[in-house]
Design a protein around this motif. Sequence first.
Motif, short mmCIF file in Angstrom:
data_model
loop_
_atom_site.label_atom_id
_atom_site.label_comp_id
_atom_site.label_asym_id
_atom_site.label_seq_id
_atom_site.Cartn_x
_atom_site.Cartn_y
_atom_site.Cartn_z
N THR A 1 -6.62 -1.75 -5.21
CA THR A 1 -7.47 -1.07 -4.24
C THR A 1 -7.18 0.42 -4.24
OG1 THR A 1 -7.44 -3.05 -2.84
CG2 THR A 1 -8.12 -1.01 -1.79
N TYR A 2 -8.23 1.21 -4.13
CA TYR A 2 -8.09 2.66 -4.03
C TYR A 2 -9.10 3.16 -3.02
CZ TYR A 2 -8.01 7.61 -5.12
OH TYR A 2 -7.91 8.97 -5.03
N SER B 1 -5.56 9.99 0.07
CA SER B 1 -5.96 8.73 -0.56
C SER B 1 -4.86 7.69 -0.37
CB SER B 1 -6.26 8.93 -2.04
OG SER B 1 -5.11 9.35 -2.73
N LYS B 2 -5.23 6.46 -0.66
CA LYS B 2 -4.30 5.34 -0.51
C LYS B 2 -4.57 4.35 -1.63
CE LYS B 2 -2.32 3.70 3.72
NZ LYS B 2 -2.48 3.18 5.05
N MET B 3 -3.50 3.75 -2.16
CA MET B 3 -3.63 2.71 -3.17
C MET B 3 -2.97 1.44 -2.67
SD MET B 3 -3.15 4.36 -6.92
CE MET B 3 -3.80 2.88 -7.65
N ALA C 1 -13.31 2.91 0.40
CA ALA C 1 -12.35 2.27 -0.51
C ALA C 1 -13.05 1.22 -1.35
CB ALA C 1 -11.21 1.65 0.28
N THR D 1 -12.11 -2.13 -4.34
CA THR D 1 -11.10 -3.05 -4.86
C THR D 1 -11.64 -3.74 -6.11
OG1 THR D 1 -10.26 -3.50 -2.65
CG2 THR D 1 -9.69 -5.09 -4.35
N THR E 1 0.85 -1.20 0.00
CA THR E 1 0.00 0.00 0.00
C THR E 1 0.87 1.24 0.00
OG1 THR E 1 -0.18 0.13 2.40
CG2 THR E 1 -1.86 -1.14 1.26
#
Length: 195
Positions: free
Chosen positions: A115-116, A80-82, A126, A128, A74
């Motif tokens: 995933t975002y 935000s996170k990916m 989030a 996926t 990750t």
Amino acid sequence: MKKLLVIAVALASVNASATRARLNSLNNSRHVIDTQSVYRNPADMFYIGGDYVNLESGNTNAAGQNDGAEGMVTRTMGASKMGLSLGHDSTLSLGLRGASTIAPIVLQQNPVELTYGMKAGDAAFAGTLVYSNYASKTGTNEKENSLGIRTGMRMGAMDADLAIGLGNTYQNDTAGKFKGTLGVVGGFGMWFDTL
């Protein structure tokens, strides 16, 4: 020698998280938020703390159970996170294949998950995308593919997750063909201090 000591200390200081085996022994308890719970509720990646790499070893040719090797990386980008995951078998896909008359149950081969998610205040959302595709032209001409999405949210004392299997097929020359229908699994939770 000093370099080896520094590496050993650095590895020993990493926080341990719940592994797949630990969560399985807890019957996948929904109150546990960890690197493995991200596979159920993608919004959990915001509550683990920072960026992380999760690696699990296991039997890579397993059938009928989710114990293969897998990993997730990750990365935070502002609010935000990916995440990118390789090797995690979908329990929804496995459950649908397990209900079929095709034997043996065959897991996804080389599944990929992207995933975002975003976080604003104490709310995190989030999603996926899950995909796998495999074809072997040797032996029984085995073919497998699956596609699905997962969404999740956490906000204050509430959390919700939803998984939708959009496509799920498996076939080989001896067992025949399994074509899965739409599969949906969801959950909602709320924390209570006193009841």
